[in-house]
Design a protein around this motif. Sequence first.
Motif, mmCIF file in Angstrom:
data_model
loop_
_atom_site.group_PDB
_atom_site.id
_atom_site.type_symbol
_atom_site.label_atom_id
_atom_site.label_comp_id
_atom_site.label_asym_id
_atom_site.label_seq_id
_atom_site.Cartn_x
_atom_site.Cartn_y
_atom_site.Cartn_z
ATOM 1 N N THR A 164 0.834 -1.189 0.000
ATOM 2 C CA THR A 164 0.000 0.000 0.000
ATOM 3 C C THR A 164 0.882 1.258 0.000
ATOM 4 O O THR A 164 2.105 1.175 0.176
ATOM 5 C CB THR A 164 -0.902 0.034 1.238
ATOM 6 O OG1 THR A 164 -0.059 0.170 2.409
ATOM 7 C CG2 THR A 164 -1.732 -1.224 1.348
ATOM 8 N N ALA A 165 0.251 2.401 -0.176
ATOM 9 C CA ALA A 165 0.989 3.668 -0.135
ATOM 10 C C ALA A 165 1.740 3.819 1.184
ATOM 11 O O ALA A 165 2.928 4.159 1.208
ATOM 12 C CB ALA A 165 0.029 4.839 -0.345
ATOM 13 N N GLU A 166 1.052 3.551 2.287
ATOM 14 C CA GLU A 166 1.698 3.678 3.597
ATOM 15 C C GLU A 166 2.849 2.695 3.749
ATOM 16 O O GLU A 166 3.905 3.036 4.271
ATOM 17 C CB GLU A 166 0.683 3.480 4.704
ATOM 18 C CG GLU A 166 1.265 3.637 6.103
ATOM 19 C CD GLU A 166 0.205 3.591 7.191
ATOM 20 O OE1 GLU A 166 0.374 2.791 8.130
ATOM 21 O OE2 GLU A 166 -0.786 4.348 7.081
ATOM 22 N N GLU A 167 2.654 1.462 3.299
ATOM 23 C CA GLU A 167 3.715 0.461 3.405
ATOM 24 C C GLU A 167 4.916 0.843 2.543
ATOM 25 O O GLU A 167 6.063 0.593 2.936
ATOM 26 C CB GLU A 167 3.171 -0.907 2.987
ATOM 27 C CG GLU A 167 2.210 -1.498 4.011
ATOM 28 C CD GLU A 167 1.448 -2.707 3.474
ATOM 29 O OE1 GLU A 167 0.917 -3.474 4.292
ATOM 30 O OE2 GLU A 167 1.376 -2.876 2.235
ATOM 31 N N ASN A 168 4.671 1.446 1.383
ATOM 32 C CA ASN A 168 5.774 1.920 0.550
ATOM 33 C C ASN A 168 6.526 3.056 1.230
ATOM 34 O O ASN A 168 7.756 3.117 1.169
ATOM 35 C CB ASN A 168 5.253 2.378 -0.821
ATOM 36 C CG ASN A 168 5.258 1.271 -1.859
ATOM 37 O OD1 ASN A 168 6.307 0.861 -2.350
ATOM 38 N ND2 ASN A 168 4.069 0.789 -2.196
ATOM 39 N N ILE A 169 5.792 3.948 1.892
ATOM 40 C CA ILE A 169 6.432 5.052 2.607
ATOM 41 C C ILE A 169 7.353 4.520 3.703
ATOM 42 O O ILE A 169 8.468 5.006 3.905
ATOM 43 C CB ILE A 169 5.368 5.993 3.211
ATOM 44 C CG1 ILE A 169 4.620 6.746 2.104
ATOM 45 C CG2 ILE A 169 6.007 6.982 4.194
ATOM 46 C CD1 ILE A 169 3.406 7.515 2.605
ATOM 47 N N LEU A 170 6.896 3.486 4.389
ATOM 48 C CA LEU A 170 7.633 2.951 5.543
ATOM 49 C C LEU A 170 8.690 1.927 5.155
ATOM 50 O O LEU A 170 9.427 1.437 6.021
ATOM 51 C CB LEU A 170 6.652 2.308 6.530
ATOM 52 C CG LEU A 170 5.666 3.258 7.207
ATOM 53 C CD1 LEU A 170 4.709 2.484 8.086
ATOM 54 C CD2 LEU A 170 6.401 4.320 8.015
ATOM 55 N N LEU A 171 8.806 1.616 3.860
ATOM 56 C CA LEU A 171 9.702 0.542 3.433
ATOM 57 C C LEU A 171 11.139 0.712 3.917
ATOM 58 O O LEU A 171 11.749 -0.261 4.395
ATOM 59 C CB LEU A 171 9.653 0.404 1.915
ATOM 60 C CG LEU A 171 10.410 -0.789 1.320
ATOM 61 C CD1 LEU A 171 9.873 -2.103 1.881
ATOM 62 C CD2 LEU A 171 10.308 -0.769 -0.196
ATOM 63 N N PRO A 172 11.754 1.904 3.809
ATOM 64 C CA PRO A 172 13.138 2.033 4.295
ATOM 65 C C PRO A 172 13.285 1.690 5.772
ATOM 66 O O PRO A 172 14.280 1.076 6.182
ATOM 67 C CB PRO A 172 13.480 3.505 4.033
ATOM 68 C CG PRO A 172 12.540 3.926 2.960
ATOM 69 C CD PRO A 172 11.276 3.165 3.210
ATOM 70 N N LEU A 173 12.297 2.082 6.578
ATOM 71 C CA LEU A 173 12.351 1.769 8.006
ATOM 72 C C LEU A 173 12.129 0.280 8.238
ATOM 73 O O LEU A 173 12.767 -0.323 9.110
ATOM 74 C CB LEU A 173 11.288 2.580 8.751
ATOM 75 C CG LEU A 173 11.428 4.096 8.688
ATOM 76 C CD1 LEU A 173 10.263 4.765 9.406
ATOM 77 C CD2 LEU A 173 12.746 4.546 9.282
ATOM 78 N N THR A 174 11.232 -0.313 7.447
ATOM 79 C CA THR A 174 10.970 -1.750 7.580
ATOM 80 C C THR A 174 12.224 -2.554 7.283
ATOM 81 O O THR A 174 12.578 -3.490 8.008
ATOM 82 C CB THR A 174 9.839 -2.165 6.628
ATOM 83 O OG1 THR A 174 8.660 -1.405 6.922
ATOM 84 C CG2 THR A 174 9.530 -3.647 6.774
#
Length: 247
Positions: A103-113
């Motif tokens: 999702t958009a949010e998951e893509n935003i958080l990808l570097p942190l993930t």
Amino acid sequence: MPTPIVQASGLSKTYGSGETAITALDDVSVDFRAGELTAIMGPSGSGKSTLMHCIAGLDRADAGTVTIDGVEITDLDDRHLTELRRDRIGFVFQAFNLLPVLTAEENILLPLTIAGREPDPEWLEQLVTTIGLGDRRHHRPSELSGGQQQRVAVARALASRPAVVFADEPTGNLDSRSSDEILGLLRHSVDGLGQSVVMVTHDPHAASFADRLLVLKDGRIVHDGPAGGADDVHERLRETSDPTPTA
């Protein structure tokens, strides 16, 4: 004067050898200040993309040094260079490079993930609000317009609160309205969020959003000054593209 967020000294880069050798960078030294949006321009083959790739740690120069946020990256091994890019650098490319299954949010958080870090909920909310996609945060890229996808990419670049964001033709795939939205977002990231942005572009209108304009020609910096408006950028490009008069 505060210490520059990025310092490059004596960068040289040649592709090929012998008669076919092409000098992409010719002893380039330049600093990029914190809290500033810098546009890098120049004709095709001028070295602008090579300069960005070298100072961002995506490519290695043949000679010279690069320091990002106090860390000299020139001799870092691949593992430490990858960690530095993940933690201290944000990237925005012409292609949005979003993962279609997230999702958009998951893509935003990808570097942190990837880094195994928990997001700051307040920072995430600020980013989602800033990019104006609060009601689409759970949509996948295929459900978003090109401009919306690039807004997600900008938020992803900012998610880790990097020392600097490098944007390589960030509006190249967008219409004029979406382009202005992305440029306004990058401008706000500097003015409102204290970010530092270095942007390669071929578009004088895009460059007019910057504080500072660098123009490259034949692997060298031929202009370094305030960006001004689009007409000013056009004039700087015209001046620097004119052949040098001969005696």
